[in-house]
Scaffold this motif. Structure first.
Motif, short mmCIF file in Angstrom:
data_model
loop_
_atom_site.label_atom_id
_atom_site.label_comp_id
_atom_site.label_asym_id
_atom_site.label_seq_id
_atom_site.Cartn_x
_atom_site.Cartn_y
_atom_site.Cartn_z
N MET A 124 0.84 -1.19 0.00
CA MET A 124 0.00 0.00 0.00
C MET A 124 0.88 1.24 0.00
N GLU A 125 0.30 2.36 -0.42
CA GLU A 125 1.01 3.63 -0.39
C GLU A 125 0.21 4.62 0.44
N SER A 126 0.92 5.34 1.29
CA SER A 126 0.31 6.39 2.10
C SER A 126 1.35 7.50 2.26
N MET A 127 0.99 8.70 1.96
CA MET A 127 1.89 9.85 2.07
C MET A 127 3.21 9.61 1.33
N LYS A 128 3.12 9.06 0.13
CA LYS A 128 4.26 8.78 -0.74
C LYS A 128 5.23 7.74 -0.18
N MET A 129 4.80 6.97 0.82
CA MET A 129 5.62 5.89 1.37
C MET A 129 4.89 4.57 1.16
N GLU A 130 5.63 3.56 0.76
CA GLU A 130 5.04 2.24 0.56
C GLU A 130 5.22 1.39 1.81
N THR A 131 4.18 0.62 2.12
CA THR A 131 4.20 -0.30 3.25
C THR A 131 3.77 -1.66 2.74
N THR A 132 4.55 -2.68 3.07
CA THR A 132 4.24 -4.05 2.68
C THR A 132 3.42 -4.69 3.80
N LEU A 133 2.28 -5.26 3.45
CA LEU A 133 1.43 -5.95 4.41
C LEU A 133 1.57 -7.45 4.20
N VAL A 134 1.76 -8.17 5.30
CA VAL A 134 2.02 -9.61 5.24
C VAL A 134 0.94 -10.38 5.98
N ALA A 135 0.87 -11.66 5.70
CA ALA A 135 -0.12 -12.54 6.34
C ALA A 135 0.19 -12.68 7.83
N PRO A 136 -0.81 -12.44 8.70
CA PRO A 136 -0.59 -12.59 10.13
C PRO A 136 -0.53 -14.05 10.58
N ARG A 137 -0.98 -14.94 9.72
CA ARG A 137 -0.99 -16.38 10.03
C ARG A 137 -1.14 -17.16 8.74
N ASP A 138 -0.99 -18.48 8.83
CA ASP A 138 -1.27 -19.35 7.69
C ASP A 138 -2.78 -19.34 7.44
N GLY A 139 -3.18 -19.48 6.19
CA GLY A 139 -4.60 -19.53 5.87
C GLY A 139 -4.84 -19.46 4.38
N VAL A 140 -6.08 -19.20 4.03
CA VAL A 140 -6.50 -19.08 2.64
C VAL A 140 -7.16 -17.71 2.49
N ILE A 141 -6.87 -17.02 1.40
CA ILE A 141 -7.47 -15.70 1.17
C ILE A 141 -8.96 -15.89 0.91
#
Length: 170
Positions: A124-141
């Motif tokens: 994601m991008e917020s205020m011209k900075m990118e942040t990577t979001l990762v899975a908090p646990r094993d699972g299925v989307i």
């Protein structure tokens, strides 16, 4: 009192005590002076010992998102009762929540994909900075709420997970 702070997948036991110019961080066998200062121009500075570092900080409840030296870190305070409940019940988060308003830059998964804890789900991008979001646990989307290029508010549910099919052992 010892507290637990989770940084990425590692939990650290630490204590904070007041100091004349901020706090003292007690971590393992180290004690460091720490302070966070915001300037009139909006710049935020973190002092750790003798080092002064410019940081960008966003918070959401017990989560703190820190951008420091070109890297993004997610810190999460874990209440001792929550830690015990998670250890005994094996519970985990089912949703990935937006830590701040922003927009989707990249999606690395699709509905139905099996993911493992720590796997990159989206950027994601917020205020011209990118942040990577990762899975908090094993699972299925189970659901993806926003597509690439779409904007969202803080605390929006970005993705949802459901448990993986149990694997049979022979």
């Amino acid at each position: 009192m010892l507290h637990a702070l989770k940084i990425a997948d590692t939990e650290h036991s630490l204590a904070l005590s007041r100091a004349p110019q901020g706090y003292r961080l007690h971590l393992a066998d180290q004690t460091l002076s720490v302070a966070l200062r915001q300037e009139a121009d909006g710049a935020t500075w973190l002092q750790v010992g003798d080092r002064h570092l410019r940081v960008h900080v966003a918070t959401r409840g017990d989560q703190v998102f820190v951008h420091l030296d070109g890297e993004a870190y997610e810190l999460r305070y874990r209440h001792p009762l929550d830690r015990l409940a998670a250890q005994s019940a094996g519970s985990a988060d089912d949703s990935v929540i937006a830590p701040m308003p922003g927009s989707v830059v990249a999606l690395s998964v699709a509905i139905g994909d099996a993911v493992t804890k720590g796997q990159v789900l989206m950027v994601m991008e917020s205020m011209k900075m990118e942040t990577t979001l990762v899975a908090p646990r094993d699972g299925v989307i189970a659901a993806i709420t926003y597509a690439k290029g779409q904007s969202f508010d803080r605390d929006a549910v970005l993705l949802s997970l459901e448990p993986s099919e149990s694997k049979s052992t022979s």
